[in-house]
Write a protein that holds these residues in place. Structure first.
Motif, PDB file in Angstrom:
ATOM      1  N   LEU A  71     -13.084   5.307  -2.298  1.00  0.00           N
ATOM      2  CA  LEU A  71     -14.463   5.797  -2.286  1.00  0.00           C
ATOM      3  C   LEU A  71     -14.558   7.247  -1.833  1.00  0.00           C
ATOM      4  O   LEU A  71     -15.643   7.831  -1.863  1.00  0.00           O
ATOM      5  N   SER A  72     -13.447   7.808  -1.390  1.00  0.00           N
ATOM      6  CA  SER A  72     -13.447   9.155  -0.789  1.00  0.00           C
ATOM      7  C   SER A  72     -14.491   9.250   0.322  1.00  0.00           C
ATOM      8  O   SER A  72     -15.151  10.272   0.503  1.00  0.00           O
ATOM      9  N   PHE A  73     -14.598   8.168   1.078  1.00  0.00           N
ATOM     10  CA  PHE A  73     -15.538   8.086   2.202  1.00  0.00           C
ATOM     11  C   PHE A  73     -14.758   7.739   3.460  1.00  0.00           C
ATOM     12  O   PHE A  73     -14.133   6.698   3.525  1.00  0.00           O
ATOM     13  N   LYS A  74     -14.780   8.628   4.444  1.00  0.00           N
ATOM     14  CA  LYS A  74     -13.994   8.462   5.662  1.00  0.00           C
ATOM     15  C   LYS A  74     -12.524   8.211   5.326  1.00  0.00           C
ATOM     16  O   LYS A  74     -11.817   7.487   6.025  1.00  0.00           O
ATOM     17  N   GLY A  75     -12.077   8.857   4.242  1.00  0.00           N
ATOM     18  CA  GLY A  75     -10.722   8.611   3.753  1.00  0.00           C
ATOM     19  C   GLY A  75      -9.625   9.398   4.430  1.00  0.00           C
ATOM     20  O   GLY A  75      -8.452   9.225   4.098  1.00  0.00           O
ATOM     21  N   ALA A  76      -9.978  10.270   5.389  1.00  0.00           N
ATOM     22  CA  ALA A  76      -8.934  10.997   6.121  1.00  0.00           C
ATOM     23  C   ALA A  76      -8.046  10.039   6.906  1.00  0.00           C
ATOM     24  O   ALA A  76      -6.942  10.398   7.321  1.00  0.00           O
ATOM     25  N   SER A  77      -8.518   8.815   7.080  1.00  0.00           N
ATOM     26  CA  SER A  77      -7.697   7.804   7.760  1.00  0.00           C
ATOM     27  C   SER A  77      -6.431   7.493   6.985  1.00  0.00           C
ATOM     28  O   SER A  77      -5.525   6.842   7.507  1.00  0.00           O
ATOM     29  N   ALA A  78      -6.334   7.985   5.742  1.00  0.00           N
ATOM     30  CA  ALA A  78      -5.085   7.827   4.983  1.00  0.00           C
ATOM     31  C   ALA A  78      -3.930   8.500   5.706  1.00  0.00           C
ATOM     32  O   ALA A  78      -2.764   8.153   5.484  1.00  0.00           O
ATOM     33  N   MET A  79      -4.228   9.443   6.597  1.00  0.00           N
ATOM     34  CA  MET A  79      -3.193  10.140   7.343  1.00  0.00           C
ATOM     35  C   MET A  79      -2.420   9.208   8.267  1.00  0.00           C
ATOM     36  O   MET A  79      -1.286   9.504   8.655  1.00  0.00           O
ATOM     37  N   ILE A  80      -3.022   8.068   8.636  1.00  0.00           N
ATOM     38  CA  ILE A  80      -2.336   7.130   9.527  1.00  0.00           C
ATOM     39  C   ILE A  80      -1.698   5.971   8.758  1.00  0.00           C
ATOM     40  O   ILE A  80      -1.093   5.084   9.369  1.00  0.00           O
ATOM     41  N   ASP A  81      -1.836   5.994   7.429  1.00  0.00           N
ATOM     42  CA  ASP A  81      -1.230   4.946   6.602  1.00  0.00           C
ATOM     43  C   ASP A  81       0.214   5.351   6.287  1.00  0.00           C
ATOM     44  O   ASP A  81       0.504   5.925   5.230  1.00  0.00           O
ATOM     45  N   LYS A  82       1.113   5.065   7.192  1.00  0.00           N
ATOM     46  CA  LYS A  82       2.508   5.476   7.033  1.00  0.00           C
ATOM     47  C   LYS A  82       3.148   4.848   5.808  1.00  0.00           C
ATOM     48  O   LYS A  82       3.964   5.477   5.124  1.00  0.00           O
ATOM     49  N   LYS A  83       2.763   3.618   5.518  1.00  0.00           N
ATOM     50  CA  LYS A  83       3.327   2.936   4.360  1.00  0.00           C
ATOM     51  C   LYS A  83       2.905   3.637   3.071  1.00  0.00           C
ATOM     52  O   LYS A  83       3.724   3.875   2.175  1.00  0.00           O
TER      53      LYS A  83
END
Length: 244
Positions: free
Chosen positions: A167-179
């Motif tokens: 959704l490109s909404f609050k998606g900066a959390s992808a930075m913590i998705d190590k997998k």
């Protein structure tokens, strides 16, 4: 240690009346957080016609919980430190109602009512995040680029990626998705990146192909934040080096 025999404490005989009072007291303690939550989110109920009781329903929470990231602050929400200096991770619920999308940061009392621990819910939220992880070459978002434009895939610039969620909404959390990042790294054959938090909605991964002047990237983030990103959407004024 308190000596109950001499301290004024008296053992009360358990009777139906005493049991009723004890149960009533326990019930009132449980209802108080629920009433606080209803009061706190009453505006959302009026605007969206949303059933506020869902915010403490464990099945609803499991389906809609996600991890967000923000600058370290003092909010009374369910959060924890991240591996990135100056950034904290928090839990939020995301949904839509009457064709309007919304998100709600979770508060500790919501976990208590739902009967789940913070660690348990973070694991569930991380799974939900990963299912929505996206990584797209930056050049695809360049205005005016057509399908006929030829891109040299061996060029380092073609390996700059925007990571976010679907959704490109609050998606900066992808930075913590190590997998998710590791899967991308293996796909393009690069295992060191400069991570640029461009907003709370997305991050940019730049391949580290040699010596890196991190101060240069810090200045870039600061300039973009000052000129192009609204205050509410800014994440942090710095970049990070990551190795997988």
């Amino acid at each position: 240690m308190v000596n109950k025999e001499n301290s004024g404490f008296k053992k009360v005989k358990s009777t139906p009346q005493v049991k009723l009072i004890q149960n009533l007291g326990s019930s009132l303690q449980e209802q108080e957080p629920k009433n606080q939550i209803k009061k706190e989110f009453s505006k959302m109920t009026k605007v969206l016609d949303f059933d506020i009781s869902k915010l403490t329903d464990i099945d609803y929470i499991v389906d809609h919980v996600h991890v967000g990231v923000q600058s370290v602050g003092t909010e009374d929400i369910v959060k924890r430190k991240s591996s990135y200096e100056g950034i904290e991770e928090y839990l939020y619920l995301r949904d839509s109602c009457n064709r309007q999308s919304f998100s709600v940061k979770m508060k500790p009392k919501m976990l208590k009512i739902a009967g789940i621990t913070q660690n348990q819910l973070f694991k569930i939220a991380e799974r939900n995040n990963h299912e929505e992880f996206t990584a797209e070459p930056l050049f695809l978002s360049i205005p005016g680029l057509t399908d006929d434009t030829k891109i040299d895939e061996t060029d380092a610039a073609s390996q700059i990626y925007v990571i976010s969620n679907r959704l490109s909404f609050k998606g900066a959390s992808a930075m913590i998705d190590k997998k998710g990042i590791k899967e991308l790294a293996e796909q393009i054959g690069i295992h060191e990146f400069v991570l640029i938090p461009s907003s709370i909605h997305e991050c940019i991964l730049v391949p580290k192909t040699g010596e890196v002047d991190l101060d240069f990237f810090d200045s870039m983030v600061q300039e973009v934040n000052a000129c192009a990103v609204e205050n509410r959407d800014q994440l942090i004024d710095r970049a990070y080096l990551i190795t997988l």
